[in-house]
Write a protein that holds these residues in place. Sequence first.
Motif, PDB file in Angstrom:
ATOM      1  N   ARG A 194       0.974  -1.245   0.066  1.00  0.00           N
ATOM      2  CA  ARG A 194      -0.060  -0.043  -0.106  1.00  0.00           C
ATOM      3  C   ARG A 194       1.101   1.175   0.111  1.00  0.00           C
ATOM      4  O   ARG A 194       0.701   2.082  -0.615  1.00  0.00           O
ATOM      5  CB  ARG A 194      -0.975   0.061   1.260  1.00  0.00           C
ATOM      6  CG  ARG A 194      -2.062   0.919   1.230  1.00  0.00           C
ATOM      7  CD  ARG A 194      -2.852   0.948   2.435  1.00  0.00           C
ATOM      8  NE  ARG A 194      -3.835   1.971   2.473  1.00  0.00           N
ATOM      9  CZ  ARG A 194      -4.607   2.534   3.649  1.00  0.00           C
ATOM     10  NH1 ARG A 194      -4.402   1.373   4.421  1.00  0.00           N
ATOM     11  NH2 ARG A 194      -5.460   3.607   3.399  1.00  0.00           N
ATOM     12  N   ARG A 197       2.277   1.696  -3.510  1.00  0.00           N
ATOM     13  CA  ARG A 197       1.244   2.230  -4.402  1.00  0.00           C
ATOM     14  C   ARG A 197       1.027   3.726  -4.203  1.00  0.00           C
ATOM     15  O   ARG A 197       0.739   4.498  -5.243  1.00  0.00           O
ATOM     16  CB  ARG A 197      -0.070   1.552  -4.153  1.00  0.00           C
ATOM     17  CG  ARG A 197      -0.050  -0.072  -4.520  1.00  0.00           C
ATOM     18  CD  ARG A 197      -1.441  -0.671  -4.127  1.00  0.00           C
ATOM     19  NE  ARG A 197      -1.391  -2.006  -4.218  1.00  0.00           N
ATOM     20  CZ  ARG A 197      -1.557  -2.721  -5.392  1.00  0.00           C
ATOM     21  NH1 ARG A 197      -1.683  -2.296  -6.595  1.00  0.00           N
ATOM     22  NH2 ARG A 197      -1.405  -4.055  -5.369  1.00  0.00           N
ATOM     23  N   THR A 376      -8.635 -12.193  -4.035  1.00  0.00           N
ATOM     24  CA  THR A 376      -8.238 -10.606  -4.181  1.00  0.00           C
ATOM     25  C   THR A 376      -8.110  -9.840  -3.054  1.00  0.00           C
ATOM     26  O   THR A 376      -6.982  -9.244  -2.820  1.00  0.00           O
ATOM     27  CB  THR A 376      -8.944  -9.947  -5.349  1.00  0.00           C
ATOM     28  OG1 THR A 376      -8.829 -10.703  -6.587  1.00  0.00           O
ATOM     29  CG2 THR A 376      -8.215  -8.692  -5.668  1.00  0.00           C
ATOM     30  N   GLU A 380      -2.298  -7.812  -0.537  1.00  0.00           N
ATOM     31  CA  GLU A 380      -2.051  -6.216  -0.935  1.00  0.00           C
ATOM     32  C   GLU A 380      -1.638  -6.564  -2.345  1.00  0.00           C
ATOM     33  O   GLU A 380      -1.766  -5.349  -3.235  1.00  0.00           O
ATOM     34  CB  GLU A 380      -1.069  -5.367  -0.087  1.00  0.00           C
ATOM     35  CG  GLU A 380      -0.907  -4.092  -0.433  1.00  0.00           C
ATOM     36  CD  GLU A 380      -2.273  -3.400  -0.182  1.00  0.00           C
ATOM     37  OE1 GLU A 380      -2.509  -2.491  -1.150  1.00  0.00           O
ATOM     38  OE2 GLU A 380      -2.867  -3.570   0.745  1.00  0.00           O
ATOM     39  N   GLN A 381      -0.944  -7.702  -2.671  1.00  0.00           N
ATOM     40  CA  GLN A 381      -0.208  -7.720  -4.107  1.00  0.00           C
ATOM     41  C   GLN A 381      -1.448  -7.936  -4.960  1.00  0.00           C
ATOM     42  O   GLN A 381      -1.160  -7.657  -6.389  1.00  0.00           O
ATOM     43  CB  GLN A 381       0.804  -8.940  -4.190  1.00  0.00           C
ATOM     44  CG  GLN A 381       1.296  -8.921  -5.535  1.00  0.00           C
ATOM     45  CD  GLN A 381       2.162 -10.194  -5.711  1.00  0.00           C
ATOM     46  OE1 GLN A 381       2.014 -11.308  -4.727  1.00  0.00           O
ATOM     47  NE2 GLN A 381       3.107 -10.131  -6.480  1.00  0.00           N
ATOM     48  N   ASP A 383      -4.496  -7.099  -7.252  1.00  0.00           N
ATOM     49  CA  ASP A 383      -5.355  -6.130  -7.650  1.00  0.00           C
ATOM     50  C   ASP A 383      -6.306  -6.223  -8.858  1.00  0.00           C
ATOM     51  O   ASP A 383      -5.952  -7.258  -9.581  1.00  0.00           O
ATOM     52  CB  ASP A 383      -4.621  -4.704  -7.808  1.00  0.00           C
ATOM     53  CG  ASP A 383      -3.593  -4.708  -8.601  1.00  0.00           C
ATOM     54  OD1 ASP A 383      -3.802  -5.513  -9.592  1.00  0.00           O
ATOM     55  OD2 ASP A 383      -2.513  -4.416  -8.163  1.00  0.00           O
ATOM     56  N   MET A 384      -7.218  -5.620  -9.212  1.00  0.00           N
ATOM     57  CA  MET A 384      -7.919  -5.834 -10.354  1.00  0.00           C
ATOM     58  C   MET A 384      -7.460  -5.604 -11.557  1.00  0.00           C
ATOM     59  O   MET A 384      -7.639  -6.305 -12.577  1.00  0.00           O
ATOM     60  CB  MET A 384      -9.276  -4.976 -10.494  1.00  0.00           C
ATOM     61  CG  MET A 384     -10.514  -5.397  -9.173  1.00  0.00           C
ATOM     62  SD  MET A 384     -10.405  -7.213  -9.313  1.00  0.00           S
ATOM     63  CE  MET A 384     -11.298  -7.453 -11.043  1.00  0.00           C
ATOM     64  N   GLU A 385      -6.292  -4.784 -11.996  1.00  0.00           N
ATOM     65  CA  GLU A 385      -5.728  -4.863 -13.125  1.00  0.00           C
ATOM     66  C   GLU A 385      -4.869  -6.015 -13.463  1.00  0.00           C
ATOM     67  O   GLU A 385      -4.783  -6.429 -14.461  1.00  0.00           O
ATOM     68  CB  GLU A 385      -4.573  -3.407 -13.393  1.00  0.00           C
ATOM     69  CG  GLU A 385      -3.865  -3.366 -12.018  1.00  0.00           C
ATOM     70  CD  GLU A 385      -4.378  -2.422 -11.050  1.00  0.00           C
ATOM     71  OE1 GLU A 385      -5.377  -2.454 -10.568  1.00  0.00           O
ATOM     72  OE2 GLU A 385      -3.476  -1.207 -10.889  1.00  0.00           O
ATOM     73  N   GLN A 387      -5.888  -8.974 -12.033  1.00  0.00           N
ATOM     74  CA  GLN A 387      -6.836 -10.001 -12.149  1.00  0.00           C
ATOM     75  C   GLN A 387      -7.475  -9.810 -13.506  1.00  0.00           C
ATOM     76  O   GLN A 387      -8.176 -11.057 -13.818  1.00  0.00           O
ATOM     77  CB  GLN A 387      -7.931  -9.895 -11.001  1.00  0.00           C
ATOM     78  CG  GLN A 387      -7.074 -10.167  -9.498  1.00  0.00           C
ATOM     79  CD  GLN A 387      -6.675 -11.644  -9.519  1.00  0.00           C
ATOM     80  OE1 GLN A 387      -6.034 -12.316 -10.390  1.00  0.00           O
ATOM     81  NE2 GLN A 387      -6.766 -12.026  -8.171  1.00  0.00           N
TER      82      GLN A 387
END
Length: 391
Positions: A194, A197, A376, A380-381, A383-385, A387
Amino acid sequence: MFSIKYCDLKKLTYILSVAILLMACPLRSNAVPKGYVLQPDSSNFITSSLIVVSPGENIYSALGHCAIRLECPMHDLDYCFSFGTNTATDADILKFFAGQLEAGYIAIPTQMIMQDYQTEGREVKQVELNLTLHEQQRMWEMLDKDMLEGDYRKFNYLNNNCSSMSLYATEWSLINEQIQFNKWPEPMTWNNGRCARFHGRHRPWLNFINVTLMGCLTDDFTDQEQRISPEVIIEVLNNASIVPNDSTPARPVLKAAPVTLLPLKHEITTSPFTPMVVFGILLALVVAITIIEWTTKWKLPAKAIDYLLFVAHVIISLLLLYMSTVACLFGMHWNWYLVVFNPIPAIAWLLWRKNKSYNNLYLVYTIVLIAFVAITPLSEQLDMEHQFITL
């Protein structure tokens, strides 16, 4: 991170600065700069400051840059000690992601480095460090010696970076004292993923790559001094104190408020084609082609996309396996995306594609991937992009 182009200055800097700074008593010079008056206690013989630079265009400077500036007006010395690499080629980018990019300190004349930043339109702020004369002498000597040892460290964002090495240089220079960090900005209290990011929020593709390679380290909490960034370092030091080991009162780390040496003239823009957009479009394209395959007799688009995705999967799987087990940019950690990108489907195709029950392997793999998307929120690793690629 600053790409260094002035390696030939190493020996010159060392000879000039160490000879002067190791003097027990500074000698007065006939060429004293106009307006400069040496204090009776020689407390202003050296000035040490932290330089903070706004983000640049290339990957090395995507999060900004930090450096230590050391000035000796009496002898007309003014250098920025920058932690970075000696070159900036395409091969270095590959070495960076392989965790093998050598880095070290180098001294650059401040005027020279400022010209570069002015050309790039980057903002430069400076804040003076509240060190004693002997600590500043020690800092200069230590940086010179470390510089001459060469690039013996490996650069990465979570251990050896320009911000953490500037902070360490300040801590190493202290004599019978230590820095007490009284308050950390909220993003520095988050886990690695996090926090990363947040620092890379303006560079989505760099964020995407970093998160891909960090593995389960995203869920850990690396020492805050190691993962500090140019964006927050002044705030961190502004809330920190230098605490002596005896009964002497503590003092602030920073001597004065930051001053702007160069204004920001070039804003870094983000492409609208972020990972979320690109891989969302790819998923929609695959779904559309699959529907066409199911509802018509036109099989060519589906067959072509199958070949392309299969080849891409093999290449990415081999790269990720190498990055997770050999290169280890962020150390050796389990990487959740090995569930998606691994050589097993390719090996199964090579060995058993003529077997009648071969398709059952892909049915099992489909179930695994659906379950992987479902978990998901647990790491934290994930994420939707990323997935979208899994789907």
